[in-house]
Every structure is written in structure tokens, then in C-alpha cells.
Design a protein around this motif. Structure first.
Motif, mmCIF file in Angstrom:
data_model
loop_
_atom_site.group_PDB
_atom_site.id
_atom_site.type_symbol
_atom_site.label_atom_id
_atom_site.label_comp_id
_atom_site.label_asym_id
_atom_site.label_seq_id
_atom_site.Cartn_x
_atom_site.Cartn_y
_atom_site.Cartn_z
ATOM 1 N N GLY A 37 0.790 -1.221 0.000
ATOM 2 C CA GLY A 37 0.000 0.000 0.000
ATOM 3 C C GLY A 37 0.818 1.264 0.000
ATOM 4 N N ALA A 38 2.163 1.162 -0.191
ATOM 5 C CA ALA A 38 2.995 2.359 -0.274
ATOM 6 C C ALA A 38 2.638 3.135 -1.531
ATOM 7 N N PRO A 39 2.963 4.432 -1.581
ATOM 8 C CA PRO A 39 2.542 5.254 -2.729
ATOM 9 C C PRO A 39 3.012 4.724 -4.065
ATOM 10 N N HIS A 40 4.238 4.193 -4.155
ATOM 11 C CA HIS A 40 4.775 3.721 -5.422
ATOM 12 C C HIS A 40 4.659 2.206 -5.565
ATOM 13 N N CYS A 41 3.945 1.565 -4.718
ATOM 14 C CA CYS A 41 3.815 0.109 -4.760
ATOM 15 C C CYS A 41 2.490 -0.261 -5.415
ATOM 16 N N PRO A 42 2.489 -1.205 -6.364
ATOM 17 C CA PRO A 42 1.220 -1.610 -6.980
ATOM 18 C C PRO A 42 0.241 -2.148 -5.952
ATOM 19 N N GLU A 43 -1.009 -1.981 -6.244
ATOM 20 C CA GLU A 43 -2.057 -2.439 -5.334
ATOM 21 C C GLU A 43 -1.995 -3.946 -5.172
ATOM 22 N N ALA A 44 -2.249 -4.427 -3.963
ATOM 23 C CA ALA A 44 -2.277 -5.854 -3.616
ATOM 24 C C ALA A 44 -0.912 -6.509 -3.743
ATOM 25 N N CYS A 45 0.184 -5.746 -3.697
ATOM 26 C CA CYS A 45 1.527 -6.305 -3.791
ATOM 27 C C CYS A 45 2.348 -5.850 -2.586
ATOM 28 N N ALA A 46 3.400 -6.573 -2.320
ATOM 29 C CA ALA A 46 4.334 -6.209 -1.261
ATOM 30 C C ALA A 46 5.630 -5.772 -1.916
ATOM 31 N N CYS A 47 6.100 -4.588 -1.578
ATOM 32 C CA CYS A 47 7.273 -4.018 -2.214
ATOM 33 C C CYS A 47 8.442 -3.979 -1.251
ATOM 34 N N ALA A 62 -5.856 -9.877 -13.127
ATOM 35 C CA ALA A 62 -5.295 -8.949 -14.102
ATOM 36 C C ALA A 62 -4.035 -8.336 -13.510
ATOM 37 N N VAL A 63 -3.298 -7.681 -14.369
ATOM 38 C CA VAL A 63 -2.100 -6.982 -13.908
ATOM 39 C C VAL A 63 -2.526 -5.869 -12.960
ATOM 40 N N PRO A 64 -1.940 -5.775 -11.777
ATOM 41 C CA PRO A 64 -2.392 -4.767 -10.808
ATOM 42 C C PRO A 64 -2.166 -3.353 -11.305
ATOM 43 N N ALA A 65 -3.035 -2.475 -10.894
ATOM 44 C CA ALA A 65 -2.916 -1.066 -11.253
ATOM 45 C C ALA A 65 -1.894 -0.389 -10.353
ATOM 46 N N GLY A 66 -1.463 0.779 -10.769
ATOM 47 C CA GLY A 66 -0.540 1.549 -9.951
ATOM 48 C C GLY A 66 0.917 1.290 -10.243
ATOM 49 N N LEU A 67 1.251 0.714 -11.410
ATOM 50 C CA LEU A 67 2.655 0.507 -11.744
ATOM 51 C C LEU A 67 3.311 1.855 -12.036
#
Length: 332
Positions: A37-47, A62-67
């Protein structure tokens, strides 16, 4: 033994009495790229620091949004991404590694990878791809490693791969390939590692480019012995490395790309030229035939002059009148 003085313990006391607990300031807290949920992290992913976005095994459809550009590695393996639409990875122009294994992927649009000009590693293994449309990998000019292993590919056209000047490793094992299309390997000048096992290769002229590539890139004996082809009608297995250039002497020499371009360019032109010639000849033949008919009609008219009709003002025809003879003959 001399006891430590107060001055010698002052740094430790300052650390204990400090109102900001410096031992809790980890890199994850200092950077906003550390958690989901970080600003530059795609949704539903851990960065993680360094630009890795881990989206593995999250049942994504689908490919997560926010890339965004900070993403350097995107792990999308073990999800349910069945198709890649145009611009599926828009915003991730700095992506270097993309993992799409085991998604049940069946369809990839020709513009799915547009904008990924920096991508170096792409893994599409363990999916359900049966074909790739032309231009699929054309934007990936920096690609170095490509895996298409464990799919259902029965044919791989050169137009699908395109010209990948830096591609050094290509995995095609465990597919349904019986041969490689002519010109496929010619567009991969840097290729030195090619995975081929687990395919129903058919012994024949279509294997000529592949066997030539294998002779230029020899393999260890155990691996070379596992690359077998089936002879049509004989059901016998033969190693691909056993075929020399002389074994293909009965095969026609494949056309070079330049010759193919000439054939494709001259083919439609020659067809149009032949069509125009046929139409011209047909017009000349029709004109000659009509002219001949007119000549025949004129000749027939010259041999048989038109009959004169009797003049009613002259009364009945006399016996000397040529028309009276005709009337008498008609009455008889």
C-alpha cells in the motif's frame, strides 16, 4: 583497576536519554517503499527496497494497477491472469524483470508489452499459450532472457519474436513444436542458449536451420542425446546432432529474406500486369471479330441487291415486267 569515568559513559547516557529512539528507525521506516500500500507500490503487492514488487500467489485476475517507474522487478507468478490487453504494463517503463509463470495465460495482445523497452528478463513459462501474434516481443529490444517453456506452442513465427539483438537465452522446451520456422534463429544474433527438450521434433527438411544452429553451438553429450526427432512413417528416433549438412542435400535451399521481399513485392505486380494483358488481348480479339462480321455483311449485301417493291400507281404489272414473273411463279 580503574573504573570508567562519567565522561567515558556520556555517549551511552545520551543515547538512552534521547527522545527519538534511533534503534527503531529501520530502512523500511525511512523509505516509503517497504510495505503493502505504499505510494509507489502496486495495489495488492508487497514491495521491497530496490524496486521489487512481489505479487506472487495472490489470485490476481489482471495486472495490478498503480505501476510506476520505481518498479524494477514485478513478480506476478502463480496468479490467474488469463490475458494481457494492450498497454498492460503502462507506467512501468523502467521494469527490468517480469515473471508471469503459472497464470493459465492464453492470449497476449500484440501491444501488451509496449513501453517496456528496458526489460531484460521475461518468463512466460508454465502457461497455456498456443500461438503468439506477430510483433508480440518487438518492443523488447533490450531483452536478454525469454522463457516460453511448458506451453502449448505448435508453431513459432519469426514475426512473433521479431529482431531481438541482445537475446542470449531462449527456452522452448516442453511445447508442441515439430520444427522452427525459417528465419527464426537468424533474427537472434546473440543467442547462445536454446532450450529444446520435450518437443515432438519431426525429422525432415524443416529442421535444417535448427540443425545448422546446433552444429555452430555444440552441447554436452548427455544433453545432446536427449534432443531427438521422429522420422515420418518410420517411427524411429534420431538425435538432432546426427544430421550433417549433407543430410539435407535433397532439400531445396530456403530463400533469403531479401529474395522473399522481392517475391512478395513482384508477385502482386506480375498478377496485375498479366490481368491487364489478358484484358487488352480480349479487347483486341473482340474488335477483330466485330470487324470481320461487318465485312461479311457488306460482302453479302454486294452479292444480293435489295428487291424493288411494285409501284401501286402503275397498276397491275405487265407480263414484261420482271415482277410479273415472280408473281406468276408465286401464284403457281
Amino acid at each position: 583497576m580503574r573504573r570508567p569515568s562519567f565522561l567515558s559513559q556520556r555517549p551511552l547516557l545520551l543515547l538512552l536519554l534521547s527522545p527519538w529512539p534511533v534503534w527503531t528507525q529501520t530502512p523500511a521506516a525511512a523509505s516509503r517503499w517497504g510495505t503493502q500500500g505504499a505510494p509507489h507500490c502496486p495495489e495488492a503487492c508487497a514491495c521491497a527496497p530496490g524496486g521489487q514488487a512481489n505479487c506472487s500467489g495472490r489470485a490476481l485476475l489482471a495486472v495490478p494497477a498503480g505501476l510506476s517507474r520505481p518498479v524494477r522487478a514485478l513478480l506476478l507468478d502463480h496468479n490467474r491472469v488469463r490475458a494481457l490487453p494492450p498497454g498492460a504494463f503502462v507506467g512501468a517503463g523502467a521494469l527490468l524483470r517480469l515473471d508471469l509463470r503459472e497464470n493459465g495465460l492464453r492470449w497476449v495482445h500484440a501491444r501488451a508489452f509496449w513501453g517496456l523497452g528496458a526489460l531484460q528478463e521475461l518468463d512466460l513459462g508454465a502457461n497455456q499459450l498456443e500461438a503468439l501474434v506477430p510483433g508480440t516481443f518487438a518492443p523488447l529490444r533490450a531483452l536478454r532472457v525469454l522463457s516460453l517453456a511448458d506451453n502449448q506452442l505448435a508453431r513459432l513465427e519469426p514475426a512473433a519474436l521479431g529482431a531481438l539483438p541482445l537475446l542470449g537465452a531462449l527456452s522452448l522446451q516442453d511445447n508442441d513444436l515439430s520444427a522452427l520456422a525459417p528465419g527464426l534463429l537468424a533474427g537472434l544474433p546473440a543467442l547462445n542458449t536454446l532450450g529444446l527438450r520435450g518437443n515432438p521434433w519431426a525429422c525432415g527438411c524443416a529442421l535444417r536451420p535448427l540443425c545448422a544452429w546446433l552444429r555452430r553451438h555444440p552441447r554436452p553429450a548427455p544433453e545432446a542425446e536427449t534432443l531427438l526427432c521422429v522420422s515420418p512413417g518410420r517411427l524411429t528416433l534420431s538425435p538432432l546432432t546426427a544430421f550433417s549438412e549433407a543430410a539435407f542435400s535433397h532439400c531445396g535451399q530456403p530463400l533469403a529474406p531479401r529474395d522473399l521481399a522481392v517475391v512478395y513485392a513482384l508477385g502482386p505486380l506480375s498478377f496485375l500486369a498479366s490481368l491487364a494483358a489478358c484484358m487488352a488481348l480480349g479487347s483486341v480479339f473482340t474488335a477483330c471479330r466485330a470487324r470481320r462480321r461487318r465485312r461479311r455483311r457488306r460482302a453479302a449485301a454486294a452479292r444480293c441487291p435489295p428487291r424493288r417493291l411494285p409501284d401501286p400507281s402503275r397498276g397491275p404489272a405487265s407480263p414484261a415486267d420482271p415482277g410479273s414473273t415472280e408473281n406468276a411463279a408465286a401464284q403457281a
